[in-house]
Design an enzyme around this catalytic site. Structure first.
Site, PDB file in Angstrom:
ATOM      1  N   ASP A  14       0.834  -1.128  -0.087  1.00 42.64           N
ATOM      2  CA  ASP A  14       0.141  -0.104  -0.047  1.00 42.64           C
ATOM      3  C   ASP A  14       0.922   1.250  -0.002  1.00 42.64           C
ATOM      4  OD1 ASP A  14      -2.083   1.633   0.100  1.00 42.64           O
ATOM      5  OD2 ASP A  14      -2.513   1.379   2.251  1.00 42.64           O
ATOM      6  N   TYR A  15       1.969   1.242  -0.681  1.00 46.86           N
ATOM      7  CA  TYR A  15       2.838   2.567  -0.948  1.00 46.86           C
ATOM      8  C   TYR A  15       1.777   3.480  -1.774  1.00 46.86           C
ATOM      9  CZ  TYR A  15       7.114   0.854   1.216  1.00 46.86           C
ATOM     10  OH  TYR A  15       8.076   0.190   2.210  1.00 46.86           O
ATOM     11  N   GLU A  16       1.944   4.890  -1.443  1.00 51.04           N
ATOM     12  CA  GLU A  16       1.203   5.710  -2.097  1.00 51.04           C
ATOM     13  C   GLU A  16       2.028   6.880  -2.502  1.00 51.04           C
ATOM     14  OE1 GLU A  16      -2.566   6.827   0.256  1.00 51.04           O
ATOM     15  OE2 GLU A  16      -2.813   4.494   0.427  1.00 51.04           O
ATOM     16  N   HIS A  17       3.242   7.114  -1.990  1.00 47.81           N
ATOM     17  CA  HIS A  17       4.316   8.317  -2.504  1.00 47.81           C
ATOM     18  C   HIS A  17       5.387   7.499  -2.875  1.00 47.81           C
ATOM     19  CE1 HIS A  17       1.273  10.684  -0.514  1.00 47.81           C
ATOM     20  NE2 HIS A  17       1.108   9.830   0.351  1.00 47.81           N
ATOM     21  N   GLN A  23      -8.721   0.911  -4.379  1.00 48.91           N
ATOM     22  CA  GLN A  23      -9.154   1.925  -3.252  1.00 48.91           C
ATOM     23  C   GLN A  23     -10.125   2.632  -4.202  1.00 48.91           C
ATOM     24  OE1 GLN A  23      -6.385   3.917  -0.539  1.00 48.91           O
ATOM     25  NE2 GLN A  23      -4.639   2.762  -1.407  1.00 48.91           N
TER      26      GLN A  23
END
Length: 294
Positions: free
Chosen positions: A147-150, A207
């Protein structure tokens, strides 16, 4: 003779539909990110579904006070007051349909963003394998969620690091499943991973609550778009129980899920998150599981 030909064709057609149906009874929920009082036993569990708790989060940073990247050396950042090794092991022993995953990365750490920022592919993978193997064995964990988002790395670097990590952990028997948690704005990184390593990824926790407000028809349209992007993957529908965007459970989410289920396309449901659901009496967890179990 004509009867047997028609019968054979009918059986083949039914077999084809069975093999291509992607409905499942998989329910997943993130837990541990927003409260130190949450217990696994707080959440209602339907014995007729496969239930995954996803611990949020493990992050390759130092502690919350002065966080800095550690190049793949993961630490526990979920609230462990009631989500420690003893509680998890005991709960799994009493609930045979429950599995535990740990989510890597997340949105933030301390007061800043949690970046995927490897110094090198080789050292990041080595450190990640070592630190996560210890964590997974200690906390009785069955799988990992990405769930890396950056990002401070290219899609190709992300794909190689994460793809190799999942491959090694699976080959060693450390984990039995892996999932990814993309959304539209970061699809480039996750699609690079999917194109090369999709064969080792079991579930796509897309998501859908990261979109702006959706109608039922727009939700289904976006679901089918992502099913095409992650072709061959088990795609789950999702909502955020505390609000957010997407399609809310009170405004058509279950209608959309029933339509997808009728089409043989519902790969499961996941919710962010248990802490936000608690003050609502977990009504939507119950409804989601009932829908999947029916």
């Amino acid at each position: 003779m004509e009867f047997y030909r028609i019968l054979s064709a009918t059986l083949l057609s039914l077999l084809f539909l069975t093999c291509n149906a992607s409905n499942s009874k998989l329910f997943r929920e993130y837990i541990g990110a927003e409260s130190n009082s949450m217990k696994l036993s707080d959440v209602p569990i339907n014995s007729k579904v496969e239930f995954h708790f996803i611990l949020a989060f493990a992050i390759d940073y130092t502690d919350d006070n002065h966080p800095s990247p550690t190049n793949g050396k993961f630490n526990v950042f979920w609230e462990t007051n009631h989500l420690g090794p003893g509680q998890i092991g005991s709960f799994k022993g009493s609930n045979s349909n429950v599995k535990i995953a740990v989510s890597l990365g997340g949105d933030s750490v301390g007061s800043g963003k949690a970046f995927f920022a490897p110094k090198s592919k080789t050292s990041w993978v080595q450190n990640a394998v070592y630190s996560l193997t210890y964590m997974i064995n200690t906390y009785h964990i069955d799988g990992i969620d990405i769930d890396y988002e950056h990002f401070k790395a290219s899609p190709e670097m992300f794909a190689e690091c994460i793809g190799q990590l999942i491959t090694i952990l699976k080959k060693s028997g450390t984990i039995s499943f892996a999932s990814i948690a993309p959304y539209e704005e970061i699809n480039s990184h996750y699609l690079a991973l999917w194109r090369k390593y999709g064969h080792v990824i079991d579930y796509v926790n897309f998501q859908f609550y990261a979109y702006d407000k959706l109608s039922v028809s727009h939700f289904i349209s976006n679901f089918k778009k992502q099913a095409s992007n992650y072709e061959g993957g088990q795609l789950l529908a999702s909502f955020e129980s505390g609000g957010g965007g997407g399609l809310k459970p009170a405004n058509g989410f279950f209608e959309a899920c029933n339509e997808l289920k009728d089409q043989g396309k519902l790969g499961g449901i996941f919710i962010w998150c248990a802490e936000e659901s608690k003050n609502k009496g977990f009504q939507y967890e119950k409804k989601s599981q009932d829908l999947l179990a029916a």
